[in-house]
Write a protein that holds these residues in place. Structure first.
Motif, PDB file in Angstrom:
ATOM      1  N   LYS A 116       5.123  -3.943   2.303  1.00  0.00           N
ATOM      2  CA  LYS A 116       4.706  -2.825   1.061  1.00  0.00           C
ATOM      3  C   LYS A 116       5.191  -1.477   1.600  1.00  0.00           C
ATOM      4  O   LYS A 116       4.991  -1.025   2.620  1.00  0.00           O
ATOM      5  CB  LYS A 116       3.195  -3.039   0.850  1.00  0.00           C
ATOM      6  N   PRO A 117       5.740  -0.734   0.520  1.00  0.00           N
ATOM      7  CA  PRO A 117       6.398   0.601   0.621  1.00  0.00           C
ATOM      8  C   PRO A 117       5.167   1.420   0.928  1.00  0.00           C
ATOM      9  O   PRO A 117       3.903   1.239   0.299  1.00  0.00           O
ATOM     10  CB  PRO A 117       7.134   0.921  -0.740  1.00  0.00           C
ATOM     11  N   PRO A 118       5.416   2.681   1.415  1.00  0.00           N
ATOM     12  CA  PRO A 118       4.328   3.596   1.793  1.00  0.00           C
ATOM     13  C   PRO A 118       3.913   4.111   0.300  1.00  0.00           C
ATOM     14  O   PRO A 118       4.426   4.162  -0.554  1.00  0.00           O
ATOM     15  CB  PRO A 118       5.027   4.774   2.293  1.00  0.00           C
ATOM     16  N   GLN A 119       2.577   4.588   0.466  1.00  0.00           N
ATOM     17  CA  GLN A 119       2.016   5.040  -0.817  1.00  0.00           C
ATOM     18  C   GLN A 119       2.351   6.550  -1.060  1.00  0.00           C
ATOM     19  O   GLN A 119       1.920   7.469  -0.599  1.00  0.00           O
ATOM     20  CB  GLN A 119       0.362   5.108  -0.518  1.00  0.00           C
ATOM     21  N   ASP A 129      -2.594   1.707  -6.557  1.00  0.00           N
ATOM     22  CA  ASP A 129      -2.300   0.452  -6.830  1.00  0.00           C
ATOM     23  C   ASP A 129      -1.948  -0.445  -5.414  1.00  0.00           C
ATOM     24  O   ASP A 129      -1.291   0.077  -4.510  1.00  0.00           O
ATOM     25  CB  ASP A 129      -0.663   0.180  -7.646  1.00  0.00           C
ATOM     26  N   SER A 130      -2.836  -1.705  -5.557  1.00  0.00           N
ATOM     27  CA  SER A 130      -2.986  -2.211  -4.125  1.00  0.00           C
ATOM     28  C   SER A 130      -1.971  -3.360  -4.263  1.00  0.00           C
ATOM     29  O   SER A 130      -1.771  -4.177  -3.288  1.00  0.00           O
ATOM     30  CB  SER A 130      -4.188  -2.656  -3.927  1.00  0.00           C
ATOM     31  N   GLU A 131      -1.279  -3.784  -5.393  1.00  0.00           N
ATOM     32  CA  GLU A 131      -0.291  -4.927  -5.507  1.00  0.00           C
ATOM     33  C   GLU A 131       0.995  -4.529  -5.069  1.00  0.00           C
ATOM     34  O   GLU A 131       1.587  -3.224  -5.031  1.00  0.00           O
ATOM     35  CB  GLU A 131      -0.318  -5.218  -7.081  1.00  0.00           C
ATOM     36  N   PHE A 132       1.668  -5.538  -4.672  1.00  0.00           N
ATOM     37  CA  PHE A 132       3.055  -5.355  -4.245  1.00  0.00           C
ATOM     38  C   PHE A 132       3.999  -4.692  -5.574  1.00  0.00           C
ATOM     39  O   PHE A 132       3.753  -5.277  -6.643  1.00  0.00           O
ATOM     40  CB  PHE A 132       3.719  -6.416  -3.775  1.00  0.00           C
ATOM     41  N   PRO A 133       4.865  -3.957  -5.541  1.00  0.00           N
ATOM     42  CA  PRO A 133       5.490  -3.478  -6.778  1.00  0.00           C
ATOM     43  C   PRO A 133       6.402  -4.426  -7.198  1.00  0.00           C
ATOM     44  O   PRO A 133       7.022  -5.301  -6.641  1.00  0.00           O
ATOM     45  CB  PRO A 133       6.122  -2.215  -6.289  1.00  0.00           C
ATOM     46  N   ALA A 134       6.206  -4.640  -8.538  1.00  0.00           N
ATOM     47  CA  ALA A 134       7.220  -5.435  -9.418  1.00  0.00           C
ATOM     48  C   ALA A 134       8.500  -5.068  -9.231  1.00  0.00           C
ATOM     49  O   ALA A 134       8.818  -4.255  -9.158  1.00  0.00           O
ATOM     50  CB  ALA A 134       6.638  -5.693 -10.945  1.00  0.00           C
TER      51      ALA A 134
END
Length: 317
Positions: A116-119, A129-134
């Motif tokens: 998962k990319p950095p916040q 957003d806690s979901e993996f980016p679409a």
């Protein structure tokens, strides 16, 4: 009346190869192959026959007469075992299947492949957003373009392309498959669908529009040139004519020119190093093939063929 030919193995021994065969004087060249294949119990496409007098290849062609080959009574011919063979169509179908399977796999399995990319507000995902980016629109477009490109290649391989030889050495597929399964498959897909990819961020809409336009134009004109090339050769024959007309008057191989245009369009949308590497490698290989084709046209057609200044890209290659 028949013609007796003396048979000699070339290279490794051929089991059950007869010392000679008798073929009809008025027969066709393919009969020589079929007789030797039947008596030696080798697949006919695994054999290559050359004349002992000058080393030229005797074609496995039902449209070439034995008289036309220049073989005479008692002529020596060499028979070479080419090793295990695979059909040209089957080989290309297997090669092009790689990107068709690999790109959707990377696209849909992104959460299982990448971290998962950095916040960070600069990424297309909010810190909350806690979901993996679409996948971005560019990543979705990239996947569609790649799959459509190679589906078009599969269609052309099955329904459009006509091959001078029915088979190629099986080892060729081991040599060629990394280009499609690894370079344009895994390597390109990994860097295209990553959340860290330049294509993960929606930027430069004008560049995207231009790239998409180049892709569509390149693919359609590439298909057109392949249809023109198909119509130069009647089904079931090896007769060839000089291609002429739109874009064939500019370069020797306009199919490679339009292929290059389409891939530049893809690169403009994907915007990553891996795609650029594939495009450079692909263009380099097509340039080599185009130079070989130019040389072959000059040898085969002589003064009938008008020499091209550029073989692939006008004014460049």
């Amino acid at each position: 009346m028949s013609l007796t030919l003396q048979l000699l193995p070339k290279g490794k021994p051929i089991k059950n190869l007869p010392l000679d065969i008798a073929v009809p004087k008025e027969g066709v060249a393919s009969e020589i192959y079929h007789q030797i294949a039947t008596k030696s119990r080798y697949p006919v496409y695994q054999l290559r026959i050359t004349k002992g007098s000058d080393g030229s290849v005797v074609p496995n062609d039902k449209n070439v007469s034995i008289a036309h080959t220049g073989l005479l009574e008692g002529s020596k011919v060499y028979v070479k075992d080419l090793g295990p063979q695979i059909g040209w169509r089957l080989c290309f179908v297997i090669e092009y299947l790689g990107p068709i399977l690999i790109h959707p796999l990377f696209y849909f399995a992104r959460p299982y492949i990448y971290s998962k990319p950095p916040q960070d507000p600069s990424w297309p995902i909010s810190p909350a957003d806690s979901e993996f980016p679409a996948p971005s629109t560019l990543q979705t477009l990239s996947c569609v373009m790649i799959v459509l490109h190679f589906l078009k290649r599969e269609f052309e391989t099955i329904f459009i392309h006509r091959f001078s030889n029915a088979t190629m050495p099986l080892r060729n597929i081991l040599k060629n498959w990394p280009h499609y399964w690894i370079l344009s498959g895994v390597f390109m897909a990994y860097f295209t669908y990553s959340p860290y990819s330049p294509a993960a961020v929606e930027r430069y809409p004008v560049l995207t529009t231009i790239g998409l336009g180049m892709f569509v134009v390149g693919e359609l004109l590439n298909l057109y040139t392949h249809v023109v090339l198909m119509n130069l050769r009647a089904p079931g024959t090896t007769e060839r004519r000089i291609p002429q007309g739109f874009s064939f008057n500019w370069v020797t191989c306009p199919n490679y020119m339009w292929e290059t245009l389409a891939w530049i369009g893809i690169a403009m949308i994907q915007r990553n190093f891996a795609t650029l590497v594939f495009v450079v490698v692909g263009v380099g290989q097509m340039w080599i093939w185009a130079k070989q084709k130019e040389g072959k046209y000059r040898r085969d057609f002589g003064d009938k063929y008008k020499k091209k200044r550029s073989v692939m890209l006008p004014g460049l290659l």
